[in-house]
Design a protein around this motif. Sequence first.
Motif, PDB file in Angstrom:
ATOM      1  N   PRO A 120      28.939  47.595  53.180  1.00 56.84           N
ATOM      2  CA  PRO A 120      29.591  47.905  51.896  1.00 56.84           C
ATOM      3  C   PRO A 120      28.650  47.676  50.712  1.00 56.84           C
ATOM      4  CG  PRO A 120      31.117  46.726  53.325  1.00 56.84           C
ATOM      5  CD  PRO A 120      29.799  46.750  54.047  1.00 56.84           C
ATOM      6  N   THR A 121      27.882  46.586  50.741  1.00 56.46           N
ATOM      7  CA  THR A 121      26.970  46.291  49.627  1.00 56.46           C
ATOM      8  C   THR A 121      25.920  47.398  49.495  1.00 56.46           C
ATOM      9  OG1 THR A 121      27.287  43.963  50.089  1.00 56.46           O
ATOM     10  CG2 THR A 121      25.469  44.511  48.638  1.00 56.46           C
ATOM     11  N   GLU A 128      32.119  46.741  42.805  1.00 60.88           N
ATOM     12  CA  GLU A 128      31.015  45.773  42.766  1.00 60.88           C
ATOM     13  C   GLU A 128      31.565  44.360  42.943  1.00 60.88           C
ATOM     14  OE1 GLU A 128      27.987  48.259  39.824  1.00 60.88           O
ATOM     15  OE2 GLU A 128      29.246  46.682  38.980  1.00 60.88           O
ATOM     16  N   MET A 129      32.712  44.112  42.301  1.00 54.14           N
ATOM     17  CA  MET A 129      33.338  42.790  42.437  1.00 54.14           C
ATOM     18  C   MET A 129      33.853  42.571  43.862  1.00 54.14           C
ATOM     19  SD  MET A 129      35.455  42.492  38.871  1.00 54.14           S
ATOM     20  CE  MET A 129      36.141  40.867  39.138  1.00 54.14           C
ATOM     21  N   LYS A 130      34.251  43.655  44.498  1.00 56.42           N
ATOM     22  CA  LYS A 130      34.837  43.543  45.843  1.00 56.42           C
ATOM     23  C   LYS A 130      33.772  43.321  46.920  1.00 56.42           C
ATOM     24  CE  LYS A 130      38.180  43.875  48.866  1.00 56.42           C
ATOM     25  NZ  LYS A 130      39.218  42.861  48.962  1.00 56.42           N
ATOM     26  N   THR A 160      35.332  34.827  50.585  1.00 52.89           N
ATOM     27  CA  THR A 160      36.223  35.505  49.655  1.00 52.89           C
ATOM     28  C   THR A 160      35.409  36.386  48.717  1.00 52.89           C
ATOM     29  OG1 THR A 160      37.446  33.435  49.660  1.00 52.89           O
ATOM     30  CG2 THR A 160      38.168  35.091  48.081  1.00 52.89           C
ATOM     31  N   SER A 161      35.904  37.592  48.460  1.00 52.77           N
ATOM     32  CA  SER A 161      35.165  38.456  47.539  1.00 52.77           C
ATOM     33  C   SER A 161      35.351  37.940  46.115  1.00 52.77           C
ATOM     34  CB  SER A 161      35.680  39.897  47.645  1.00 52.77           C
ATOM     35  OG  SER A 161      36.924  40.016  46.990  1.00 52.77           O
ATOM     36  N   PHE A 162      34.416  38.330  45.251  1.00 50.15           N
ATOM     37  CA  PHE A 162      34.502  37.903  43.850  1.00 50.15           C
ATOM     38  C   PHE A 162      35.777  38.478  43.216  1.00 50.15           C
ATOM     39  CE2 PHE A 162      33.139  38.624  39.331  1.00 50.15           C
ATOM     40  CZ  PHE A 162      33.191  37.290  38.965  1.00 50.15           C
ATOM     41  N   PHE A 204      27.811  36.281  38.964  1.00 47.47           N
ATOM     42  CA  PHE A 204      28.095  37.659  39.374  1.00 47.47           C
ATOM     43  C   PHE A 204      27.161  38.629  38.654  1.00 47.47           C
ATOM     44  CE2 PHE A 204      30.455  41.592  38.225  1.00 47.47           C
ATOM     45  CZ  PHE A 204      30.476  42.182  39.484  1.00 47.47           C
ATOM     46  N   ASN A 205      27.029  38.445  37.339  1.00 43.45           N
ATOM     47  CA  ASN A 205      26.178  39.361  36.570  1.00 43.45           C
ATOM     48  C   ASN A 205      24.709  39.258  36.989  1.00 43.45           C
ATOM     49  OD1 ASN A 205      28.047  40.805  35.011  1.00 43.45           O
ATOM     50  ND2 ASN A 205      28.414  38.957  33.787  1.00 43.45           N
ATOM     51  N   LYS A 206      24.264  38.034  37.293  1.00 46.35           N
ATOM     52  CA  LYS A 206      22.860  37.849  37.715  1.00 46.35           C
ATOM     53  C   LYS A 206      22.601  38.544  39.046  1.00 46.35           C
ATOM     54  CE  LYS A 206      21.355  33.520  35.656  1.00 46.35           C
ATOM     55  NZ  LYS A 206      21.262  32.090  35.893  1.00 46.35           N
ATOM     56  N   VAL A 207      23.498  38.316  40.007  1.00 47.58           N
ATOM     57  CA  VAL A 207      23.298  38.902  41.343  1.00 47.58           C
ATOM     58  C   VAL A 207      23.337  40.425  41.253  1.00 47.58           C
ATOM     59  CG1 VAL A 207      24.321  39.132  43.660  1.00 47.58           C
ATOM     60  CG2 VAL A 207      24.157  36.884  42.579  1.00 47.58           C
ATOM     61  N   LYS A 208      24.279  40.922  40.463  1.00 41.00           N
ATOM     62  CA  LYS A 208      24.417  42.370  40.282  1.00 41.00           C
ATOM     63  C   LYS A 208      23.140  42.971  39.678  1.00 41.00           C
ATOM     64  CE  LYS A 208      27.088  45.202  37.411  1.00 41.00           C
ATOM     65  NZ  LYS A 208      28.273  45.431  36.579  1.00 41.00           N
TER      66      LYS A 208
END
Length: 326
Positions: free
Chosen positions: A219-220, A243-245, A273-275, A314-318
């Motif tokens: 999925p990623t 993206e959050m999922k 758990t997903s974000f 989350f924003n950093k990883v993205k």
Amino acid sequence: MIVVEGISKAYNGKKVVDEVSFEVKKGETLVLLGTSGSGKTTLLKMLNRLIQPTEGKIRIDGEDITANRAETLRLKIGYVIQNIGLFPHYTIARNIATVPELLKWDRDSVDDRIDFLLKLMGLPEEMGSRYPAELSGGQKQRVGLARALAADPPIVLLDEPFGALDPITRRQIQTEFKELETLLDKTMVLVTHDVFEAIELGDRICLMHDGKIQQIGTPTELIFEPANDFVWNYFKSQRFQLEMKVLTLRELLPEIEPFDSGEGEKIVFNEETSFLDTMERLEANKNDAFQIAIFNEEKQDMHYTRKDKLWVAFNKVKEKLIHRNQ
Ligand SMILES: Nc1ncnc2c1ncn2[C@@H]1O[C@H](COP(=O)(O)OP(=O)(O)OP(=O)(O)O)[C@@H](O)[C@H]1O
């Protein structure tokens, strides 16, 4: 292990499945995702020989699936069909017992299996003597799954197994499904057109369009490394939520700044758990004065933090994932 090599299916000279190849490893769940008419059901049905391919080969554990009779093949492949497909004039118990009876199990073993599966699916024992018309959609769906698992097949094919359910029941059954221990070592291929379901249940996703595979990957990978414009556009309208999922707390963990006030309410999350699910659960909790504890099962360790720090991570990883692919 399932190996599909150059499989095509043509109707009236038009290929509705067009030279498709992929593998599904033992214990893996592959989701076939795609627009309506992209060939998902046709592809699935070729795996248990309900449809004959025009060209190509399918092997299961090294053996060509046409080597033996189709009936023999189907005994080791559980199949959950679209719109459930229970036999209306059979009781629920008889519906579940179909394959064990074909396999000529003795009566006691069949009865034990029915009891076990009803329990596993969270259905009361008395339901065994009812008829499909006397069950709700969600209950029927559970029976359909119980029937597919009845003879404990190593492979399970599922065609829109949670279609025809309202979104809330659908999500609940998906979660239950994911946690079923019986399914852990099964090799599964699942057809859906629900992107969130695909991410929730698939180890890998095979995105189809016009009979062709557009991309196959985790999925990623599909969300952050789209192989072409079709893949990018397919997810475009829901991109942020997706993206959050796809990102789980485990993937965010290296970037999550710890915070431990040592007091106050704690909400515990599993690393897997997903974000998106994390945020939804936090939103439902009106009290903002809580800490978040993320449980690492391997290390049996807790990581304490706060909601705002999750967003930063989350924003950093993205960003990293996006930059990696530019
Ligand atoms: N027996 C058939 N004869 C002719 N065309 C067929 C036949 N079965 C399927 N098709 C066509 O093949 C294409 C793929 O159908 P298929 O059911 O595999 O799609 P799908 O991706 O599962 O769609 P959906 O999500 O709507 O169920 C469609 O265009 C369909 O009309």
